[in-house]
Motif scaffolding. Structure first.
Motif, mmCIF file in Angstrom:
data_model
loop_
_atom_site.group_PDB
_atom_site.id
_atom_site.type_symbol
_atom_site.label_atom_id
_atom_site.label_comp_id
_atom_site.label_asym_id
_atom_site.label_seq_id
_atom_site.Cartn_x
_atom_site.Cartn_y
_atom_site.Cartn_z
ATOM 1 N N ASP A 1 0.813 -1.209 0.000
ATOM 2 C CA ASP A 1 0.000 0.000 0.000
ATOM 3 C C ASP A 1 0.850 1.264 0.000
ATOM 4 O OD1 ASP A 1 -2.422 -1.298 -0.044
ATOM 5 O OD2 ASP A 1 -2.711 -1.238 2.120
ATOM 6 N N PHE A 2 2.135 1.116 -0.214
ATOM 7 C CA PHE A 2 3.015 2.275 -0.196
ATOM 8 C C PHE A 2 3.461 2.589 -1.612
ATOM 9 C CE2 PHE A 2 7.211 4.283 0.066
ATOM 10 C CZ PHE A 2 6.885 5.381 0.835
ATOM 11 N N ASN A 3 3.173 3.804 -2.046
ATOM 12 C CA ASN A 3 3.563 4.241 -3.387
ATOM 13 C C ASN A 3 4.511 5.421 -3.351
ATOM 14 O OD1 ASN A 3 1.823 2.417 -4.919
ATOM 15 N ND2 ASN A 3 0.158 3.560 -3.986
ATOM 16 N N GLY A 4 5.083 5.676 -2.210
ATOM 17 C CA GLY A 4 5.982 6.808 -2.063
ATOM 18 C C GLY A 4 5.328 7.914 -1.264
ATOM 19 N N CYS A 5 6.086 8.932 -0.993
ATOM 20 C CA CYS A 5 5.595 10.071 -0.230
ATOM 21 C C CYS A 5 4.772 10.968 -1.149
ATOM 22 C CB CYS A 5 6.774 10.852 0.354
ATOM 23 S SG CYS A 5 6.246 12.332 1.225
ATOM 24 N N ILE A 6 3.488 11.102 -0.843
ATOM 25 C CA ILE A 6 2.601 11.888 -1.709
ATOM 26 C C ILE A 6 3.005 13.357 -1.752
ATOM 27 C CG2 ILE A 6 0.656 10.306 -1.420
ATOM 28 C CD1 ILE A 6 -0.582 12.400 0.476
ATOM 29 N N TYR A 7 3.617 13.836 -0.697
ATOM 30 C CA TYR A 7 4.029 15.241 -0.658
ATOM 31 C C TYR A 7 5.261 15.470 -1.531
ATOM 32 C CZ TYR A 7 0.806 15.002 3.168
ATOM 33 O OH TYR A 7 -0.318 14.774 3.916
#
Length: 189
Positions: free
Chosen positions: A99-105
């Motif tokens: 469920d981790f696709n990287g830091c959205i910010y």
């Protein structure tokens, strides 16, 4: 919650989910309207532009995430090490569940830093607020040079997020956790 607020909330949540999956520029208004069931006219009436919608989505998610972090840091039943370790545990669970696709910010900042000041500001503010919260946590535990240590530790955490986006190597998590605690000059739990 009013029907109008519910529609707006649905648009915000769908937009953020789509942007995480397809990138911010890769998410079209057509994709957003299909996911929300709202017309472009309705979305533009509520937000004014796709970029304003993205900025509002990031701001809402930032508020929720920072609120959760504040609650964690304010938990009197946890030690300092347990509070800091919980962030790594949460991240590890996201990575393990794919469920981790990287830091959205970081992703939004990379895509919009030269195009939309509102989006860039939300992203920068989020990162600064994380450093402030860690600094306050360290100060509450009488850690000297709290701001400098929090800044260095959060650089490690940001590096971990960027590295995990490239590949979910489980060794990175334990190495970054060790480095994080070294920057704070705390024994790793």
């Amino acid at each position: 919650m009013s029907r109008q607020k519910e529609k707006k909330r649905r648009a915000i949540e769908a937009t953020l989910a789509l942007c995480v999956k397809h990138s911010y520029h890769g998410t079209s208004m057509d994709t957003i309207t299909a996911a929300t069931g709202m017309s472009k006219a309705t979305i533009y009436r509520h937000f004014g532009s796709k970029e304003a919608l993205i900025a509002e989505a990031l701001a809402l998610y930032s508020e929720q995430t920072l609120s959760h972090l504040t609650q964690l840091f304010d938990d009197p039943d946890l030690s300092l090490e347990e509070k800091l370790t919980a962030r790594f545990t949460t991240l590890e669970a996201l990575v393990e569940a794919s469920d981790f696709n990287g830091c959205i910010y970081q992703q939004a900042f990379n895509e919009y830093r030269n195009e939309d000041e509102r989006i860039a500001d939300v992203c920068v503010s989020y990162k600064q607020e994380r450093i402030r919260l860690v600094t306050e946590l360290l100060l509450a535990h009488d850690i000297k040079q709290a701001k400098e240590k929090a800044t260095r530790a959060e650089l490690v955490f940001n590096g971990l997020l960027a590295s995990l986006e490239m590949g979910a190597d489980p060794k990175l998590m334990s190495l970054a956790k060790q480095m994080y605690f070294e920057q704070l000059q705390l024994a790793k739990s």
